[in-house]
Structure formats: structure tokens, C-alpha cells
Design a protein around this motif. Structure first.
Motif, PDB file in Angstrom:
ATOM      1  N   UNK A 166       0.824  -1.209   0.000  1.00 39.77           N
ATOM      2  CA  UNK A 166       0.000   0.000   0.000  1.00 39.77           C
ATOM      3  C   UNK A 166       0.859   1.260   0.000  1.00 39.77           C
ATOM      4  N   UNK A 167       1.919   1.270   0.763  1.00 35.03           N
ATOM      5  CA  UNK A 167       2.798   2.438   0.815  1.00 35.03           C
ATOM      6  C   UNK A 167       3.345   2.766  -0.574  1.00 35.03           C
ATOM      7  N   UNK A 168       3.749   1.733  -1.310  1.00 33.60           N
ATOM      8  CA  UNK A 168       4.292   1.939  -2.659  1.00 33.60           C
ATOM      9  C   UNK A 168       3.231   2.482  -3.613  1.00 33.60           C
ATOM     10  N   UNK A 169       2.037   1.904  -3.533  1.00 32.10           N
ATOM     11  CA  UNK A 169       0.964   2.318  -4.434  1.00 32.10           C
ATOM     12  C   UNK A 169       0.503   3.739  -4.109  1.00 32.10           C
ATOM     13  N   UNK A 170       0.301   4.019  -2.841  1.00 36.28           N
ATOM     14  CA  UNK A 170      -0.137   5.360  -2.439  1.00 36.28           C
ATOM     15  C   UNK A 170       0.890   6.411  -2.843  1.00 36.28           C
ATOM     16  N   UNK A 171       2.152   6.098  -2.654  1.00 37.30           N
ATOM     17  CA  UNK A 171       3.218   7.033  -3.045  1.00 37.30           C
ATOM     18  C   UNK A 171       3.127   7.347  -4.535  1.00 37.30           C
ATOM     19  N   UNK A 178      -0.180  15.076  -7.225  1.00 37.04           N
ATOM     20  CA  UNK A 178       0.377  16.377  -6.828  1.00 37.04           C
ATOM     21  C   UNK A 178       1.284  16.987  -7.889  1.00 37.04           C
ATOM     22  N   UNK A 179       1.777  16.132  -8.791  1.00 33.57           N
ATOM     23  CA  UNK A 179       2.658  16.592  -9.873  1.00 33.57           C
ATOM     24  C   UNK A 179       2.235  15.897 -11.159  1.00 33.57           C
ATOM     25  N   UNK A 180       1.167  16.379 -11.802  1.00 30.52           N
ATOM     26  CA  UNK A 180       0.571  15.694 -12.950  1.00 30.52           C
ATOM     27  C   UNK A 180       1.548  15.341 -14.062  1.00 30.52           C
TER      28      UNK A 180
END
Length: 221
Positions: free
Chosen positions: A201-206, A213-215
């Protein structure tokens, strides 16, 4: 924004996708539930599950809607009804019917229109949303996936039979005439075999938040 998570059965997609969507503020949509709901409708109606034409007729009659992140079939919540062994037996065959896939894919695109969504499945990043902002492909070895599925308590089958079932499902999914299981060329690939759910989850959320936040920027993780 559209985020796509693809991968084979038992890899942990649903848990990872649901948690990641909540953390990133996206609507969670499980495409597999749409196919399961159609198979459930076929079995509940007493339709011969091996009759492709009858399955397609049933699929066309299904009204599939999202109530929050929960799927409804003809106005009825079915999330607790679509993970039975009988649905497991037929859903791969039914989801292999090209016209059924077209019905589900069209509905998924309608639901995503004008929303920020995270959609999980097997061909989301390759067929349903080939222009998705973020594409993730989760994978794990068959014994690990079988153990996870068995531990969920959604099947009465012994572990060795679950493993054979997953292997058979992989064969069907990877050889479908349309919408076959494969990673998009630009997908971030994560082997979850030796990772905890939290680590995945941490990897996916990141990855999602970096893009959100940076399209213009997406980094390998």
C-alpha cells in the motif's frame, strides 16, 4: 484522475486498492465484482452457465451501479454474495466472453466519467483505461496467492485445490481473446510475494500521490 491496478487472482489487489483509494481520496471500483455479479445473476436465474448466449442475455439485463464503493445489482447489494465457490467456478469463463467484457468496460467508463477513481482488475491499464494517469501491476507466486485466498475464509476448498484453481484461472486469464491479463508497458510492477499489505500500500499510495500532486511526473518506485 484515473489510477489502474491490475494483477492475477489472489495477489491482494482488492485490499491494496481499497486502502490506497481511501488514502488518496479516490473512489474505489473493483471491476472483478462486476463480472462476479453477472455470474451470480446467471446462477441465481437458473440460466445454464455454459450457454454463452444465455449468459450474454443475462449480462445485458443486469443493472450495475455503485453505491459509494459498493456494487449493487438491479438495486440490491451483492458484495457478500459474489465470492462463493460456485461463482468462482464460472466467473473466468463468463468474463472471457468478449461481449460481456464490452458491457462491463462501458459501465466502468461511465462510472469513472468526471470522477477521481482507482479501478482494479486484470486489463484496466491495457484495455479499459489505457490512458490512466497511474498504472500498477501487482504479482506474486501461485503458492503465496493460494495461501492468501485460503486464509480469507471465502472458500471451503482445501489449500491444494485452491492452488490448482488459481493456476487454472491464470491460464484462462492470460489467454483470453480480449482483455487478457498482462501488464501495461508503462505500468509500475510490484512483486508482493514477500511484502506485507502495508508495504505494498505504501508503494501504491506514493505513486498515486506523486502523480496527483505533480501531474507531469511519475517515478518508478
Amino acid at each position: 484522475m484515473v489510477a489502474a491496478i491490475d494483477g492475477p487472482a489472489g495477489v491482494g489487489k482488492s485490499t491494496v486498492a481499497r486502502r490506497s483509494a481511501e488514502a488518496a481520496g479516490l473512489l474505489y471500483v473493483n471491476s472483478g465484482s462486476f463480472y462476479r455479479a453477472i455470474t451470480y445473476a446467471v446462477l441465481e436465474a437458473g440460466v445454464a452457465p455454459e450457454d454463452s448466449a444465455a449468459v450474454l442475455r443475462t449480462a445485458r439485463e443486469c443493472r450495475l451501479e455503485m453505491m459509494g464503493s459498493c456494487l449493487t445489482l438491479n438495486g440490491r447489494g451483492v458484495e457478500d454474495l459474489i465470492h462463493s465457490d460456485s461463482v468462482d467456478e464460472w466467473v473466468a469463463a463468463h468474463s472471457s466472453i468478449p461481449q460481456v467484457r464490452s458491457i462491463v468496460n462501458a459501465r466502468l467508463r461511465e462510472i469513472a466519467l468526471g470522477r477521481e477513481v482507482l479501478v482494479e482488475g486484470r486489463d484496466i491499464g491495457t484495455v479499459v483505461f489505457p490512458d490512466a494517469d497511474v498504472k500498477i501491476f501487482l504479482d506474486a507466486d501461485v503458492p503465496t496467492r493460494a495461501a492468501r485466498r485460503h486464509a480469507q475464509g471465502v472458500t471451503n476448498l482445501p489449500l491444494d485445490q485452491v492452488e490448482r484453481s488459481i493456476s487454472a484461472r491464470d491460464t484462462v486469464d492470460r489467454n483470453k481473446p480480449t482483455g487478457k491479463l498482462q501488464a501495461a508497458a508503462d505500468a509500475i510492477r510490484i512483486d508482493t510475494s514477500h511484502l506485507t499489505i502495508d508495504e505494498v500500500c505504501d508503494k501504491v499510495i506514493k505513486a498515486i500521490l506523486v502523480k496527483k500532486n505533480n501531474p507531469g511526473d511519475i517515478r518508478r518506485i
